[in-house]
Scaffold this motif. Structure first.
Motif, mmCIF file in Angstrom:
data_model
loop_
_atom_site.group_PDB
_atom_site.id
_atom_site.type_symbol
_atom_site.label_atom_id
_atom_site.label_comp_id
_atom_site.label_asym_id
_atom_site.label_seq_id
_atom_site.Cartn_x
_atom_site.Cartn_y
_atom_site.Cartn_z
ATOM 1 N N ARG A 292 -2.668 1.017 4.100
ATOM 2 C CA ARG A 292 -2.900 -0.621 4.188
ATOM 3 C C ARG A 292 -3.092 -1.135 3.134
ATOM 4 N NH1 ARG A 292 -5.967 -0.392 10.059
ATOM 5 N NH2 ARG A 292 -4.677 0.806 11.186
ATOM 6 N N ARG A 293 -3.600 -0.482 1.990
ATOM 7 C CA ARG A 293 -3.893 -1.178 0.685
ATOM 8 C C ARG A 293 -2.788 -1.394 -0.172
ATOM 9 N NH1 ARG A 293 -9.289 1.676 -1.901
ATOM 10 N NH2 ARG A 293 -10.713 1.309 -0.166
ATOM 11 N N SER A 294 -2.867 -2.494 -1.049
ATOM 12 C CA SER A 294 -1.806 -2.630 -2.334
ATOM 13 C C SER A 294 -2.114 -2.368 -3.312
ATOM 14 C CB SER A 294 -1.548 -4.206 -1.884
ATOM 15 O OG SER A 294 -2.645 -4.908 -2.148
ATOM 16 N N ASP A 295 -3.082 -1.467 -3.585
ATOM 17 C CA ASP A 295 -3.477 -1.158 -5.067
ATOM 18 C C ASP A 295 -3.560 0.374 -5.216
ATOM 19 O OD1 ASP A 295 -5.734 -1.063 -3.410
ATOM 20 O OD2 ASP A 295 -7.004 -1.795 -5.155
ATOM 21 N N SER A 296 -3.497 1.115 -3.975
ATOM 22 C CA SER A 296 -3.733 2.495 -4.256
ATOM 23 C C SER A 296 -2.586 3.512 -4.512
ATOM 24 C CB SER A 296 -4.229 3.138 -2.927
ATOM 25 O OG SER A 296 -5.627 2.484 -2.563
ATOM 26 N N LEU A 297 -2.849 4.456 -5.285
ATOM 27 C CA LEU A 297 -1.710 5.588 -5.684
ATOM 28 C C LEU A 297 -2.462 7.092 -5.438
ATOM 29 C CD1 LEU A 297 -0.656 3.843 -9.281
ATOM 30 C CD2 LEU A 297 0.604 3.837 -7.086
ATOM 31 N N LEU A 298 -1.567 8.057 -4.962
ATOM 32 C CA LEU A 298 -2.081 9.216 -4.931
ATOM 33 C C LEU A 298 -1.423 10.202 -6.026
ATOM 34 C CD1 LEU A 298 -1.638 9.573 -1.193
ATOM 35 C CD2 LEU A 298 -3.725 9.132 -2.402
ATOM 36 N N LEU A 299 -2.381 11.169 -6.420
ATOM 37 C CA LEU A 299 -1.938 12.139 -7.357
ATOM 38 C C LEU A 299 -1.953 13.472 -6.609
ATOM 39 C CD1 LEU A 299 -1.294 13.378 -10.063
ATOM 40 C CD2 LEU A 299 -3.819 13.429 -10.514
ATOM 41 N N PHE A 300 -1.058 14.352 -6.692
ATOM 42 C CA PHE A 300 -0.832 15.584 -5.971
ATOM 43 C C PHE A 300 -0.523 16.633 -7.189
ATOM 44 C CE2 PHE A 300 0.305 19.215 -3.612
ATOM 45 C CZ PHE A 300 -0.295 18.924 -2.407
#
Length: 669
Positions: A292-300
């Motif tokens: 639901r956020r507009s500023d989050s990224l994920l690193l896998f």
């Protein structure tokens, strides 16, 4: 719901599923007797006791009356910190009422003392806790267990279904969730950090990845658009050898895109390597929590864990990984995800096609390695020790990956440049299994004025290395041995800030039919992937005149090389001592051709001053055909005789010139 209300619901569920003669019924009655004062206040307990005596039960609570007594249980409890934390997590994850009640029931049975005691007794008596917990959460008897298995808290790994020795199942909480509840914090950021991970901070800037400036610009805009539009299915794969800075690139990219990067699934409850199943749960949990956020990224990191062919299920069994499952995971992820891998060779093409962009990162250039080490030295307070890494940074591709550790070791030991060099060298040798590699050709400090050629070399190098100049050029270097062909190629690669990949005839020629062609294709592909300058030394062995060919493969290998020369988008250099052997079609394909020669009298004198720091003797003019290679060999010889006079040096130069196939002759008549 409160502990008493949950107790009431659990007793009601027991009476619905178990008879009076069951072991679970006896366990529940024993627990109720032990907790009678808590379940019913003194006045209610007395009244219950009086009625029981009238029935000649001696005040004991029996199974038939337990349900009625439970309904008299006081339920006017205020919300506890546990309930507040559970409600906050359920709201952030978008749980429906059943899922929220399920999470609260499992947590309460694990953490509230009296309910925990009842759970332990019931589990020992063989109770079906999966069914009972589903009933508490509001499901019917027919589908309670199935709804628990399908519920989001289980799918996201907050709740684990464990098999007991008795053959039944129990429900436990994930260790991350346990830590969150232990802290008593219900704030959004604390929940994200506990269930996803700490934000990743960039230690490097875009300038440290200058060789990937074009890709970095595109990816920054891609992620910016994905965050703004909340676009699903955005995946970026960053791959390359270990130690090339893939994770740091991901952090730098996230910062440039204005996003907050979280690394998922990097440790288990004991701080050890997690299983594939745990990493999948972590990824799905992070996607749901941050969706639901507009500023989050994920690193896998190390995406091979997810894309492996086999995996562990929750019961510990091995099964084949599901291609469809992974495809859907890539297509439906709501948070843009950056994936890293050391080797994408084992990844299914179907998964690769679902990536938004695939970027290969190789070891940084010498210039970039120097920048990275300088930042590491500043961070470690080891600026003085950084000088010890300079030789390694100039020639060792992997040196940037060990710079920070080596500088830290030097700082902690109170040492300086030599300690940093020694620490870095030990790490590089360990990475290679103790095997030292020969240093690559070096072009640093090369004096182009010492070259003799049919064209002016220095202005040509300036044009080729100028910013914005086309990079799809080819260059043919010819001339006798020692005229500096390899050194010139290395110098040009350094000016272009690109690695140099040297391939000799022995590296490419194969005894198998088609083998040489395959190796030629691989060499061009490797250079393209690495963004490298490709040098074919001893090119006459590969570009023989086809008119003189006696075997079919001699023709096909020339054809293969010519095809790649036409299509290669990066600098390609060929060097040979035998210009006359080359195929005429190959000669026409080189954009630039430089014929290197022996030194003139003036150049030889200038070289004498530069290499030896002495005025050249008059007899130097009598030698011709000297090359920079001759001077370099003599300079190495002088390490064993440092006090040699100019005439002795001249004798050594004459010996080197005389050792060549073509004997030097005196200048003049």
């Amino acid at each position: 719901m409160g502990e008493k209300l949950l107790t009431q619901r659990l007793i009601a569920a027991l009476r619905e599923t178990d008879g009076a003669a069951s072991r679970t019924a006896r366990a529940a009655l024993e627990w109720a007797a032990d907790n009678r004062d808590w379940l019913w206040p003194a006045d209610e307990a007395a009244e219950a006791g009086k009625k029981a005596k009238k029935r000649k039960k001696g005040g004991k609570i029996d199974w038939d009356r337990l349900g009625g007594l439970a309904r008299r249980n006081g339920t006017g409890e205020t919300a506890s910190p546990l309930e507040e934390s559970l409600s906050a997590v359920s709201a952030m994850l978008g749980f429906d009422p059943f899922e929220a009640r399920l999470l609260e029931a499992v947590a309460s049975l694990q953490r509230l003392p009296r309910l925990c005691s009842l759970r332990v007794r019931l589990t020992s008596a063989g109770a079906d806790m999966l069914l009972l917990t589903g009933l508490i959460a509001g499901a019917g008897v027919a589908d309670a267990a199935a709804r628990v298995r399908r519920a989001a808290p289980v799918a996201l790994g907050l709740v684990r279904i464990e098999m007991e020795r008795s053959g039944g199942y129990s429900l436990d909480l994930d260790w991350r969730f346990e830590n969150l509840l232990d802290s008593g914090a219900a704030g959004e950021e604390r929940i994200v950090e506990a269930l996803v991970g700490l934000p990743q901070r960039a230690a490097l800037g875009p300038d440290d990845f200058a060789e990937h400036a074009q890709s970095l610009s595109l990816l920054t805009r891609l992620l910016g658009g994905a965050l703004e539009r909340k676009a699903p299915g955005v995946n970026i794969l960053i791959h390359g050898p270990p130690g090339t800075g893939k994770t740091e690139f991901a952090r730098t990219l996230a910062a440039a895109a204005g996003g907050t990067l979280y690394a998922v699934g990097e440790a288990d409850a004991d701080g050890d390597e997690p299983t594939r199943w745990e990493r999948i749960h972590a990824l799905k949990r992070a996607q749901r929590l941050l969706g639901r956020r507009s500023d989050s990224l994920l690193l896998f990191d190390e995406m091979e864990d997810l894309f492996s062919n086999a995996s562990e299920t929750t019961s510990g069994e091995r099964r084949a990984g599901s291609k469809i499952f992974v495809n859907r995971l890539l297509e439906e992820n709501g948070v843009p995800t950056l994936w890293t891998s050391n080797d994408i060779g084992a990844i299914d093409p179907a998964h690769l096609r679902r990536m938004s962009f695939v970027l290969r990162i190789d070891y940084p250039s010498a210039r970039a390695r120097t920048r990275i080490a300088a930042r590491a030295a500043e961070a470690e307070g080891a600026e003085m020790a950084a000088a010890g890494l300079a030789p390694l940074l100039a020639r060792e591709a992997e040196s940037a990956s060990v710079a920070r550790v080596a500088l830290r070791s030097a700082a902690l030991s109170g040492g300086g440049a030599e300690d940093a060099r020694q620490a870095a060298t030990s790490l590089l040798l360990a990475m290679r299994g103790g095997r030292a590699l020969p240093p690559p050709p070096e072009g640093g400090g090369l004096d182009l004025s010492l070259y003799e050629a049919d064209v002016e070399i220095a202005p040509l190098v300036e044009r080729l290395a100028a910013p914005g100049s086309p990079r799809d050029f080819s260059l043919l270097l010819t001339g006798p041995p020692g005229t500096g062909k390899t050194a010139l190629a290395a110098h040009l690669a350094e000016r272009l800030d690109r690695p140099l990949r040297v391939k000799r005839a022995s590296d490419l020629l194969s005894k198998w039919v088609g083998g040489t062609e395959a190796k030629i294709a691989d060499a061009f592909a490797e250079a393209r992937e690495d963004g490298a300058v490709l040098l074919f030394d001893e090119a006459d062995s590969l570009l023989l005149d086809r008119a003189d060919a006696q075997r079919s493969w001699e023709i096909t290998q020339v054809n293969e090389l010519l095809t790649w020369m036409d299509a290669h988008p990066l600098p390609f250099i060929a060097a040979t001592n035998f210009l006359g052997r080359l195929d005429p079609a190959a000669l026409r394909r080189f954009v630039f051709k430089i014929a290197l020669k022996g030194m003139t009298e003036a150049t030889a004198a200038s070289a004498f001053r530069r290499f030896f720091g002495l005025a050249p003797p008059a007899a130097l003019r009598d030698l011709r055909g000297l090359t920079a290679g001759d001077y370099a060999v003599v300079k190495r010889q002088l390490r064993h005789c440092p006090a040699a006079c100019p005439d002795e040096i001249l004798a050594l130069l004459a010996a080197e010139a005389g050792a060549k196939r073509e004997q030097p002759a005196k200048i003049g008549f």
